[in-house]
Design an enzyme around this catalytic site. Structure first.
Site, PDB file in Angstrom:
ATOM      1  N   CYS A 172      -4.865   3.557   1.301  1.00 45.97           N
ATOM      2  CA  CYS A 172      -3.899   2.836   0.470  1.00 45.97           C
ATOM      3  C   CYS A 172      -3.738   1.391   0.910  1.00 45.97           C
ATOM      4  O   CYS A 172      -3.218   0.568   0.156  1.00 45.97           O
ATOM      5  CB  CYS A 172      -2.552   3.556   0.481  1.00 45.97           C
ATOM      6  SG  CYS A 172      -1.970   3.991   2.123  1.00 45.97           S
ATOM      7  N   GLU A 210       4.747   6.520  -2.744  1.00 50.33           N
ATOM      8  CA  GLU A 210       3.820   5.437  -2.421  1.00 50.33           C
ATOM      9  C   GLU A 210       2.648   5.594  -3.372  1.00 50.33           C
ATOM     10  O   GLU A 210       1.990   6.632  -3.382  1.00 50.33           O
ATOM     11  CB  GLU A 210       3.355   5.535  -0.964  1.00 50.33           C
ATOM     12  CG  GLU A 210       2.376   4.457  -0.572  1.00 50.33           C
ATOM     13  CD  GLU A 210       1.456   4.898   0.530  1.00 50.33           C
ATOM     14  OE1 GLU A 210       0.224   4.739   0.352  1.00 50.33           O
ATOM     15  OE2 GLU A 210       1.943   5.407   1.556  1.00 50.33           O
TER      16      GLU A 210
END
Length: 531
Positions: free
Chosen positions: A302, A265
């Protein structure tokens, strides 16, 4: 707990070396004790070898036994929660309440995967029974299910010292699938990592598992991580961090003699689209929520909303004014590391110099905020300038966002079509807005892993339906998620058994279905045994 500063290699401790580093308090700038010693090449090899040796035993463990192990890890973490949060607060400057919530989330993830593997249907068992009378050739008995990959390397993240770290979602899902795990701890919070590492190590002992089921290695740079990725006994990796680091790991994994999957990620700017109906009804509420979202955790999530599309109307001007007020009233924010602060300041400075971008709100940090203190900043541009400058769509890690004002609907759709992959995309609107602007939803379905309506993307619920992934570059594989029970599927592969006698089949595939799991038998889902 007395911290040793050493890596955890199975049931052993790493050695004292000349290569040392310290955690640093982001508020005071002071080094925290103890010194941490970087793992040696021999220790990397030892950890990989132990994981390899333990895998044949651990991978055959029943779902019930794996569930007991995962629950024991959670219980061990909870037993040290107060001390753990105190250390994490010193190393990260994250709020105590945030860290308490993250501790609960970490333990909740472990118990979620315990529930999944104890129930057992996750293996996707399929049985196609033999038909000896089929013409022109008999049909063989074929049975398949998911099996673990082997030793998995997990990289701790800087911004989540617990939930995406030593016993976080990657570790929990890899262990649940039946893999052994080697964690490369993040250098910014080694004390927190060591405490959780000992909680996992003790759970391995308490459950009488082989020592190679878990190891934790430290270093201040990239040498240990790269060595782990190159080690021939490692079969997969899980990573949360920057695009640069994620791409490096992907490239190393692809260049191996035996390439391995890397579930990374990496970066996401998480676009927000504010539609006319929402602006008319609740502009001030949206402004307050947006400010809270892009400054949450000092903007180091994020899922932080880094760009916001809104029309150039009077209602939008009211939202902007409210947002400016919120920024002006905000307090200083502490970033996690000096490297993150330097990157943030460089990105903000670069954005200031652009002739097509205006700084419309900023709260400079106060003089006593600490060496890693920064202020929030909001920039504004127009849709045509945004479309001409691809750098404006890039992620800036920290408390800032970019407003993009558009003059017509075609500009919005063109901007959406030109977006790269993101973890999330958010729409604020009414039901009438959704009907009128349905084309936007169709575009965003191809651009993000999670679509949010009338909410904000910061806040990832851990559950069975959650998707925390997205098309590249949000992740290395847009078919995967790092949060939620679907995360287990990253670390396994389908295995088919053809013509095997009942006694030698896994319980999941036996006619009697002793585990009482859901299986597909001759194309139909059932929990019934095969007569």
């Amino acid at each position: 707990m007395n911290l040793s500063g050493r890596s955890i290699i199975g049931f052993q401790s790493g050695t004292v070396t000349n290569e040392i580093f310290h955690a640093r308090n982001p508020k005071s700038g002071e080094d925290l004790e103890p010194s941490y010693f970087a793992a040696t090449p021999d220790e990397v090899d030892r950890a990989a070898s132990l994981a390899h040796q333990a895998f044949p035993i651990y991978s055959q463990l029943s779902g019930r036994d794996k569930a007991a192990f995962l629950r024991k890890i959670a219980a061990n973490i909870e037993a040290m929660a107060e001390e753990l949060v105190e250390r994490a607060e010193q190393e990260t400057a994250l709020a105590k309440a945030r860290l308490q919530g993250e501790t609960a989330r970490t333990c909740g993830q472990l118990r979620l995967f315990a529930q999944v593997v104890e129930e057992g249907s996750w293996v996707g068992a399929r049985i196609d029974r033999a038909d000896q009378d089929r013409k022109p050739a008999p049909k063989p008995d074929i049975r398949s299910m998911l099996r673990p990959l082997g030793p998995v390397v997990v990289f701790g993240a800087s911004n989540f010292p617990l939930a995406f770290s030593v016993a976080g979602g990657d570790t929990a899902s890899a262990l649940a699938a039946g893999n052994t795990v080697i964690v490369k701890g993040h250098w910014a919070h080694p004390g927190t990592s060591e405490m959780v590492g000992h909680a996992v190590q003790e759970a391995v002992r308490e459950c009488s598992l082989p020592e190679g089921v878990f190891s934790l290695l430290f270093d201040r740079g990239t040498q240990v991580g790269i060595a782990l990725m190159k080690h021939p006994l490692v079969k997969a990796a899980g990573f949360t961090g920057s695009r640069t680091a994620g791409r490096t790991l992907m490239d190393v994994a692809a260049a191996r003699l035996e390439p391995i999957p890397v579930y990374a990620e990496m970066s996401s700017t998480n676009p927000v689209f504010i539609l006319p109906g929402a602006l008319r009804e609740r502009a001030e509420v949206i402004a307050a929520g947006l400010h809270a979202s892009f400054t949450l955790g000092a903007g180091q999530f994020c899922t932080k909303p880094g760009m916001v599309f809104l029309p150039a109307t009077a209602e939008a001007s009211g939202l902007v004014s409210k947002l400016q007020q919120a920024v002006n009233e905000s307090v200083p924010f502490h970033l996690l590391t000096g490297a993150i602060r330097s990157s943030y300041e460089a990105a903000i400075s670069a954005r200031r110099t652009k002739t097509n971008v205006n700084l419309i709100a900023e709260k400079p940090p106060s003089g006593n905020g600490g060496e890693l203190s920064v202020g929030a900043a909001v920039f504004e541009t127009d849709a045509q300038s945004f479309l001409k400058d691809e750098k404006l769509a890039g992620e800036i890690f920290g408390p800032t966002t970019l407003l993009i004002r558009h003059s017509n609907w075609d500009e919005v759709l063109e901007a959406a079509r030109n977006l790269e992959g993101h973890l999330t995309a958010t729409i604020h609107g009414t039901e009438q807005d959704l009907r009128e602007f349905s084309a936007l939803i169709a575009i965003l379905e191809r651009k993000a892993g999670r679509l949010v309506f009338n909410g904000f993307p910061t806040g990832v619920e851990v559950g069975h339906a959650m998707v925390h992934g997205g098309p590249y570059p949000a992740t290395s594989d847009g078919r995967s998620t790092s949060v939620g029970s679907h995360a287990i599927f990253r670390f396994c592969r389908p295995l088919c058994y053809q013509g095997f006698p009942q006694a030698t089949l896994p319980d999941e595939l036996k006619d009697a279905n002793p585990l009482h799991i859901w299986r597909m038998v001759d194309g139909k889902m059932t929990t019934e045994p095969i007569s």
